[in-house]
Enzyme design. Sequence first.
Site, PDB file in Angstrom:
ATOM      1  N   GLU A 165       0.790  -1.234   0.000  1.00 10.27           N
ATOM      2  CA  GLU A 165       0.000   0.000   0.000  1.00 10.27           C
ATOM      3  C   GLU A 165       0.823   1.285   0.000  1.00 10.27           C
ATOM      4  O   GLU A 165       0.784   2.057   0.982  1.00 10.27           O
ATOM      5  CB  GLU A 165      -0.955   0.008   1.204  1.00 10.27           C
ATOM      6  CG  GLU A 165      -1.921  -1.156   1.240  1.00 10.27           C
ATOM      7  CD  GLU A 165      -3.023  -0.985   2.295  1.00 10.27           C
ATOM      8  OE1 GLU A 165      -2.950  -0.038   3.087  1.00 10.27           O
ATOM      9  OE2 GLU A 165      -3.955  -1.803   2.307  1.00 10.27           O
ATOM     10  N   GLU A 353      -5.526  -8.735   1.058  1.00  6.99           N
ATOM     11  CA  GLU A 353      -6.166  -8.380   2.328  1.00  6.99           C
ATOM     12  C   GLU A 353      -7.642  -8.127   2.085  1.00  6.99           C
ATOM     13  O   GLU A 353      -8.012  -7.447   1.132  1.00  6.99           O
ATOM     14  CB  GLU A 353      -5.591  -7.093   2.943  1.00  6.99           C
ATOM     15  CG  GLU A 353      -4.260  -7.230   3.594  1.00  6.99           C
ATOM     16  CD  GLU A 353      -3.736  -5.914   4.177  1.00  6.99           C
ATOM     17  OE1 GLU A 353      -4.553  -5.055   4.583  1.00  6.99           O
ATOM     18  OE2 GLU A 353      -2.513  -5.740   4.207  1.00  6.99           O
TER      19      GLU A 353
END
Length: 453
Positions: A165, A353
């Site tokens: 991320e 995720e």
Amino acid sequence: MDYQFKEDFQWGVATAAYQIEGAWREDGKGENIWDRFCHIPGNIAENADGDVACDFYHRYQEDIEMIHKLGIPVFRFSIGWARIYPDGPDKVNEKGMAFYEKVIEELEKYQIKPVITLYHWDMPQWLQDIGGWTNRESIRYFTEFCETMIQRFEGRVDKWITINEPWVCAFNGHYWGDFAPGLRDFSAALQTVHHMLCAHGSVVRLFRDKQYRGEIGIVLNLCPKDPASEKEEDREAARIDDGFSNRWFLDPLFKGTYPEDMIEWYTGHQVVMPAVREGDMELISQSIDFLGINYYYVEFAKKCEGRWPLYFDTTTKDYPITAYGWAIVEEGLTRLLMRIHREYGQPRLIVTENGASFADVIEEDGNINDDRRIDYLKRHIKACHKAIEQGADLAGYYVWSLLDNFEWSTGYQNSFGLIHVDRRTLDRTVKKSGYWYGKVVSGNGLTDEDKMG
Ligand code: FCB
């Protein structure tokens, strides 16, 4: 089975070093930016920190045994860079290395596949002291660190993830300042993105040049950005949010360019464009083996005056939300996967995720019946199945997270775990969702009536 997945579909659970390990200065570990950030009062809810976290550093055997007992075949975890290079780039801390060796050995004992994230936000403080990701030298230091890790463990690791991320790391860390290192400079955040993407590319190039075994990719947090209303200004807000959050990462990685409309927007709003050197875009856009997607919610953008430099705000509309305040919109995941499939050359995808934070209640009999989490996961697993049916090349799905852990600026207030961790005793209790997920994995899918047996 109503939603059957292919035999080789990979089910996993995900974690990150700072969020679970604790042992923040044991065995020669150096300080990292999250240690520093948490130790400054006022930065984290209830002034919590990851000093102890879930104490995975000492309890990894127990935790890995639980993964095994639940029958989950993939474990995603990250390496604490400051355990390996505590004080500078010159000397490897063998004791830090030994910890990851032990973790991998333990996984091998049960034939659980390791998926390793090389950067999940915990940069060594010595590197932050010379500018961190805003300093171009970070590319070199990161590549050297990755080379050390990959050289040591290649062949035993199924997948390498360069960076987790970059959007969050760049903007929460360098613009909103609510994540480490706590800076507030939009232009610096954009420079940070560029250096992280180059660092990713540099590691992929090394991986290919040295012909290391295994696969390599990157993880992005992505989400559909829908307009909050039909108004033209909200449609534009959604386009800008999409450019800022999604396309600014996907375009360079898959097309070798930053999106034109966003360059125009930024330069028209006093943002300094990142310094891009010759060859950078080729470096960034090298082919990867998979794109990891962290998916949690959809956001609805609306025009908002006074909010330099993007001029939008987001809402959750009327959707139900999790304890984190994130809108539960599972069709957004199908839509997102299909969009990437269509617009970015049908890359191999993995949901690295997905999960939900809810306040759990421990019943008198000691059980944790987290039906809302089960419902969330079920909806999203079905959404994955739908995308596969529509042609997306989706190879796996990992739940965030194995354990209730340190959730960054919210401290221990958000629990995503399939396993509850008592904050006082650190005792582990498998939640109903943990057993339920184990069943999904063993059946390689789910049925519509899927209830706990
Ligand atoms: C993601 C992070 C992960 C976790 C979840 C809830 O942004 O990658 O570490 O905090 O959100």
